[in-house]
Design a protein around this motif. Structure first.
Motif, PDB file in Angstrom:
ATOM      1  N   ASP A 254      24.111 -26.051  16.256  1.00  0.00           N
ATOM      2  CA  ASP A 254      24.506 -25.791  14.875  1.00  0.00           C
ATOM      3  C   ASP A 254      24.330 -27.054  14.033  1.00  0.00           C
ATOM      4  O   ASP A 254      25.297 -27.667  13.589  1.00  0.00           O
ATOM      5  CB  ASP A 254      25.963 -25.326  14.842  1.00  0.00           C
ATOM      6  N   PRO A 255      23.075 -27.461  13.793  1.00  0.00           N
ATOM      7  CA  PRO A 255      22.847 -28.756  13.148  1.00  0.00           C
ATOM      8  C   PRO A 255      23.395 -28.863  11.741  1.00  0.00           C
ATOM      9  O   PRO A 255      23.830 -29.939  11.328  1.00  0.00           O
ATOM     10  CB  PRO A 255      21.317 -28.887  13.165  1.00  0.00           C
ATOM     11  N   TRP A 256      23.383 -27.763  10.979  1.00  0.00           N
ATOM     12  CA  TRP A 256      23.796 -27.864   9.577  1.00  0.00           C
ATOM     13  C   TRP A 256      25.304 -27.928   9.414  1.00  0.00           C
ATOM     14  O   TRP A 256      25.807 -28.379   8.382  1.00  0.00           O
ATOM     15  CB  TRP A 256      23.220 -26.695   8.780  1.00  0.00           C
ATOM     16  N   LYS A 257      26.050 -27.500  10.424  1.00  0.00           N
ATOM     17  CA  LYS A 257      27.509 -27.584  10.353  1.00  0.00           C
ATOM     18  C   LYS A 257      28.056 -28.836  11.029  1.00  0.00           C
ATOM     19  O   LYS A 257      29.177 -29.249  10.751  1.00  0.00           O
ATOM     20  CB  LYS A 257      28.136 -26.350  11.029  1.00  0.00           C
ATOM     21  N   ILE A 258      27.278 -29.412  11.969  1.00  0.00           N
ATOM     22  CA  ILE A 258      27.817 -30.495  12.779  1.00  0.00           C
ATOM     23  C   ILE A 258      26.970 -31.762  12.694  1.00  0.00           C
ATOM     24  O   ILE A 258      27.461 -32.830  12.326  1.00  0.00           O
ATOM     25  CB  ILE A 258      27.982 -30.046  14.250  1.00  0.00           C
ATOM     26  N   ASN A 259      25.683 -31.664  13.006  1.00  0.00           N
ATOM     27  CA  ASN A 259      24.837 -32.865  12.975  1.00  0.00           C
ATOM     28  C   ASN A 259      24.898 -33.570  11.630  1.00  0.00           C
ATOM     29  O   ASN A 259      24.868 -34.796  11.553  1.00  0.00           O
ATOM     30  CB  ASN A 259      23.377 -32.500  13.252  1.00  0.00           C
ATOM     31  N   LYS A 260      24.950 -32.789  10.555  1.00  0.00           N
ATOM     32  CA  LYS A 260      24.933 -33.371   9.212  1.00  0.00           C
ATOM     33  C   LYS A 260      26.109 -34.324   9.006  1.00  0.00           C
ATOM     34  O   LYS A 260      25.985 -35.347   8.334  1.00  0.00           O
ATOM     35  CB  LYS A 260      24.944 -32.260   8.172  1.00  0.00           C
ATOM     36  N   TYR A 261      27.251 -33.997   9.610  1.00  0.00           N
ATOM     37  CA  TYR A 261      28.409 -34.879   9.484  1.00  0.00           C
ATOM     38  C   TYR A 261      28.149 -36.224  10.158  1.00  0.00           C
ATOM     39  O   TYR A 261      28.537 -37.277   9.651  1.00  0.00           O
ATOM     40  CB  TYR A 261      29.638 -34.245  10.137  1.00  0.00           C
ATOM     41  N   MET A 262      27.526 -36.180  11.344  1.00  0.00           N
ATOM     42  CA  MET A 262      27.367 -37.403  12.137  1.00  0.00           C
ATOM     43  C   MET A 262      26.208 -38.267  11.673  1.00  0.00           C
ATOM     44  O   MET A 262      26.052 -39.391  12.148  1.00  0.00           O
ATOM     45  CB  MET A 262      27.186 -37.046  13.618  1.00  0.00           C
ATOM     46  N   MET A 263      25.369 -37.751  10.792  1.00  0.00           N
ATOM     47  CA  MET A 263      24.252 -38.558  10.298  1.00  0.00           C
ATOM     48  C   MET A 263      24.344 -38.712   8.780  1.00  0.00           C
ATOM     49  O   MET A 263      24.559 -39.800   8.265  1.00  0.00           O
ATOM     50  CB  MET A 263      22.935 -37.916  10.742  1.00  0.00           C
ATOM     51  N   ASN A 264      24.221 -37.616   8.050  1.00  0.00           N
ATOM     52  CA  ASN A 264      24.212 -37.675   6.591  1.00  0.00           C
ATOM     53  C   ASN A 264      25.537 -38.184   6.036  1.00  0.00           C
ATOM     54  O   ASN A 264      25.585 -39.153   5.265  1.00  0.00           O
ATOM     55  CB  ASN A 264      23.884 -36.276   6.063  1.00  0.00           C
ATOM     56  N   TYR A 265      26.634 -37.560   6.421  1.00  0.00           N
ATOM     57  CA  TYR A 265      27.936 -37.953   5.878  1.00  0.00           C
ATOM     58  C   TYR A 265      28.362 -39.333   6.385  1.00  0.00           C
ATOM     59  O   TYR A 265      28.887 -40.149   5.624  1.00  0.00           O
ATOM     60  CB  TYR A 265      29.005 -36.925   6.240  1.00  0.00           C
ATOM     61  N   LEU A 266      28.153 -39.595   7.672  1.00  0.00           N
ATOM     62  CA  LEU A 266      28.562 -40.875   8.234  1.00  0.00           C
ATOM     63  C   LEU A 266      27.800 -42.028   7.583  1.00  0.00           C
ATOM     64  O   LEU A 266      28.363 -43.094   7.321  1.00  0.00           O
ATOM     65  CB  LEU A 266      28.348 -40.881   9.750  1.00  0.00           C
ATOM     66  N   ARG A 267      26.511 -41.817   7.293  1.00  0.00           N
ATOM     67  CA  ARG A 267      25.741 -42.836   6.585  1.00  0.00           C
ATOM     68  C   ARG A 267      26.394 -43.174   5.242  1.00  0.00           C
ATOM     69  O   ARG A 267      26.571 -44.350   4.896  1.00  0.00           O
ATOM     70  CB  ARG A 267      24.319 -42.337   6.356  1.00  0.00           C
ATOM     71  N   ASP A 268      26.779 -42.157   4.457  1.00  0.00           N
ATOM     72  CA  ASP A 268      27.427 -42.407   3.169  1.00  0.00           C
ATOM     73  C   ASP A 268      28.746 -43.147   3.335  1.00  0.00           C
ATOM     74  O   ASP A 268      29.093 -44.037   2.543  1.00  0.00           O
ATOM     75  CB  ASP A 268      27.658 -41.095   2.427  1.00  0.00           C
ATOM     76  N   GLU A 269      29.492 -42.797   4.365  1.00  0.00           N
ATOM     77  CA  GLU A 269      30.780 -43.453   4.597  1.00  0.00           C
ATOM     78  C   GLU A 269      30.596 -44.921   4.983  1.00  0.00           C
ATOM     79  O   GLU A 269      31.440 -45.764   4.675  1.00  0.00           O
ATOM     80  CB  GLU A 269      31.574 -42.704   5.668  1.00  0.00           C
ATOM     81  N   LEU A 270      29.495 -45.234   5.650  1.00  0.00           N
ATOM     82  CA  LEU A 270      29.218 -46.640   5.970  1.00  0.00           C
ATOM     83  C   LEU A 270      29.009 -47.460   4.700  1.00  0.00           C
ATOM     84  O   LEU A 270      29.450 -48.609   4.613  1.00  0.00           O
ATOM     85  CB  LEU A 270      28.004 -46.743   6.885  1.00  0.00           C
TER      86      LEU A 270
END
Length: 721
Positions: free
Chosen positions: A463-479
């Motif tokens: 389920d990449p759009w519900k989960i992977n996105k958090y660990m890459m897209n969102y986490l990048r912004d939080e960094l």
């Protein structure tokens, strides 16, 4: 001779004139020979050299496909403005070449190239050549068309089509030969950015909306791939249902990985490898045809934006290992990009630069300027509100490029005059001059926090759009919001020694299929005194014995699905000095991992219901942390960073990018701000032209969306004789 500060702003005032674009070439025998362009690693940093001279890698890019006559005038003017007011003499133009009966049609190519020849006689050209625009479905048998599981067809030919690949190579060859045949072109074209696929960015056409390409061209090639792997091709009938519409793929599962879907895993391996092979074949052709005098690049590696391996962008390591590819590019992330936003990249910029390749930001911001009509904004983004904010956004983006040693270009996507403004180009001139000045001061990359992405592991995600996105897209912004020195790399960078020794805190994502050999390599690197590793979310089909080797902790999995919401324990709040602002909202239930009951010697910092899901353990002087969720916010990153000995520049969450002597700050909201430095430093506030000597911290006020540059260290280190 007196010492003078080298970081200065330079203004250039010139007159304006409009040039017409000639449709055909003329004789330019007096022009110099074909230039030699290269991306060369200098002191560990990729730099663009043309004829041996360092060139700041910032370009203007206008949409020469625009058919509106007024757009053509606007495009001419923007090229002229870029050259005369921006001192930008490197331009990208997009074009296509096609065959009519037995003759090549170079009319669009002529128009595109002559736009630069006439409007910037000193200009060099990066040619973005589209290999899909004229290779439309009407020219091909339906078996070559992109087709979906519901038997509908896409509007493009499959990237897997051998017929299309052959035609595309003919187009490249004909284009290069034509350019080299005319000195007006040959003396200016320094490289090629070749495009194809969905969005002209090398992902499968409409894979999200419609699912995978089941065309004969693609499936026949997949079967050949399977036969090589298994000797006999297994059935792939189940594939069509399992990889259809992208927004819902996998959402009915509680298992995060596709351990029971071998045909899916095979397809994702095949498709990403196939796309990389096609790209490599085209890049090799260009390098040979230009005698390796031209730079070559592509739009690729959008793992932080398209976290779904069906895209074809999950062979980044293969692409980065290819010596025929010099640069990668992507648009600035469409999420949170405008005034007050982060403006992050779609790909792993530090991984790209660690291989000696250049990364270029495509700055296609929807400007408030519009010379064509009253319409502003395009696609999913509203326009930037006004010219002041546009300047602040470009200061942020050019600031990132200055700090990193990367590059970029403006892009008037729809030919409306987004950058048809003299003052805008004057600002670009100031920024690129600062870039040039900072070249001698830019330190080697020394991130203290690193995000490690295992692209092979992420292929297993259901389920990449519900989960992977958090660990890459969102986490990048939080960094960016965490105000730490950070870098983003591939797992291969970690294993092959390209992560700088400055790294103290590692976020490991996509570790879903770790075998004994990989575990041995990881423990040798990560189980070192002074290092902290955060293992995110799930280990997939990694055996429990190996999970124990990695973390030093026995973990189990729930039987049913649970929302992976973590609440801090009292010990967690005391240790991390944080309350509960640690996660984005979570909607989907999954199996989750948790610490086995009765485990001794482990600190429990957070729980999900009765399950210990945020736990920490010391292993050989290192700290191993397991965080059983995919959602993590900046406040928690800051706390983990402080506990790992990482310097944090701000307690607020304004976007910040920092290295060892520069901080780029962009205000997410107006107010009083404070930057804290790693010791008493001389700090230069660039836009106020103010030195703060022997300062541990600098206090200032910032308006919404205001961008500031701070240079820190010893004052004499920023001067030159």
């Amino acid at each position: 001779m007196n010492k003078v500060l080298i970081l200065t702003i330079i203004f250039i005032l010139v007159e304006f004139n409009i040039h017409d674009v000639a449709a055909q070439h003329t004789d330019y025998n007096s022009q110099p020979p074909m230039p030699e362009a290269e991306i060369k690693s200098v002191d560990g940093r990729p730099q663009l050299l043309i004829n041996g001279e360092l060139i700041i890698p910032f370009l203007s890019f206008v949409n020469t496909d625009a058919d509106n006559p007024k757009s053509r005038i606007i495009n001419d003017r923007q090229v002229y403005y870029a050259a005369k007011y921006g001192n930008i003499h490197l331009h990208q133009v997009n074009t296509s070449v096609w065959k009519e009966k037995d003759r090549w049609n170079f009319s669009r190519l002529d128009e595109a190239l002559m736009r630069i020849v006439k409007n910037d006689p000193s200009g060099f050209i990066l040619l973005r050549i589209d290999l899909s625009r004229e290779c439309l479905t009407k020219y091909y048998d339906p078996t070559e068309h992109v087709r979906y599981a519901d038997d509908s067809y896409g509007d493009q030919v499959s990237i897997a089509s051998e017929v299309w690949q052959s035609n595309a190579m003919d187009i490249l060859t004909a284009t290069i030969n034509y350019i080299q045949g005319y000195k007006a072109y040959a003396s200016r074209v320094i490289g090629y950015n070749f495009t194809a696929g969905g969005g002209r960015e090398w992902f499968q056409y409409n894979f999200v909306e419609n699912g995978i390409d089941i065309s004969d061209a693609n499936m026949n090639k997949f079967r050949v791939w399977l036969e090589k792997k298994y000797d006999t091709s297994p059935s792939i009938d189940a594939l069509y249902d399992k990889l259809k519409n992208g927004w819902i793929a996998g959402t009915d599962r509680i298992h995060y990985t596709r351990v029971d879907d071998p045909e899916v895993l095979d397809y994702l391996d095949y498709y990403n490898e196939m796309v990389a092979e096609v790209i490599s074949k085209f890049a090799s052709l260009i390098k040979k045809a230009t005698n390796r005098r031209a730079i070559v690049g592509i739009y690729y590696g959008y793992q932080l934006e398209l976290p779904d391996a069906r895209s074809g962008h999950f062979a980044l390591n293969t692409i980065l290992s290819n010596k025929d590819i010099d640069f990668l590019t992507s648009p600035v992330c469409y999420q949170n990009r405008n005034e007050g936003g982060v403006g992050a990249e779609m790909t792993l910029i530090d991984a790209i630069q660690s291989r000696g390749k250049l990364y270029l930001y495509e700055c296609d911001f929807r400007s408030p300027h519009n010379s064509l009509d009253q319409y502003v904004g395009e696609g999913i983004n509203r326009s930037i509100a006004n010219h002041h904010y546009l300047v602040q956004v470009f200061r942020r983006q050019l600031g990132y490029q200055i700090l990193k040693g990367s590059g970029g270009w403006t892009y008037d996507l729809v030919g409306r005059g987004w950058y048809d403004h003299i003052d805008f180009w004057k600002e670009i001139n100031h920024l690129t001059e600062l870039y040039r000045s900072y070249e001698q001061f830019r330190p080697a990359s020394a991130p203290q926090v690193v995000l490690i992405v295992n692209e092979e592991g992420f292929k297993y995600a259901s389920d990449p759009w519900k989960i992977n996105k958090y660990m890459m897209n969102y986490l990048r912004d939080e960094l960016y919001k965490a105000s730490v020195q950070f870098g983003m790399y591939t797992l291969n960078d970690l294993l092959e020694g390209r992560i700088p020794g400055s790294a103290k805190l590692y976020f490991m994502s996509g570790m879903l299929d770790v075998d004994d050999n990989l575990a041995s390599k990881l423990t040798k690197i990560l189980h070192q005194k002074g290092k902290t590793t955060v293992w995110l979310w799930d280990f997939g089909q990694t055996p429990q014995s190996i999970v124990y080797r990695l973390t030093g902790m026995p973990l189990e999995k729930t039987v049913g699905g649970i929302l992976p919401i973590i609440s801090l324990t009292n010990d967690g709040r005391n240790k991390l000095h944080i309350q509960n602002n640690i996660q984005y909202p979570i909607e989907k239930k999954n199996q989750i991992c948790f610490l086995s009951p009765s485990t001794k010697g482990v600190e429990i910092w957070g729980e999900t219901g009765k399950y210990p899901t945020f736990v920490s353990h010391s292993v050989n002087g290192s700290r191993q942390i397991f965080y059983a969720s995919y959602s993590i916010k900046a406040d928690l990153i800051k706390s983990l960073a402080k506990n790992s000995g990482v310097h944090v520049f701000s307690q607020l969450q304004d976007p910040i990018l920092a290295n060892s002597n520069m901080v780029v700050f962009h205000a997410a909201e107006a107010g009083k701000k404070q930057l804290v430095f790693p010791g008493k430093m001389d700090v230069y506030d660039y836009y106020t032209n103010t030195w703060h000597e022997a300062a541990k911290q600098v206090n200032f006020s910032a308006d919404f969306s205001e961008t500031r540059f701070f240079f820190y260290g010893k004052r004499e280190d920023f001067t030159t004789e």
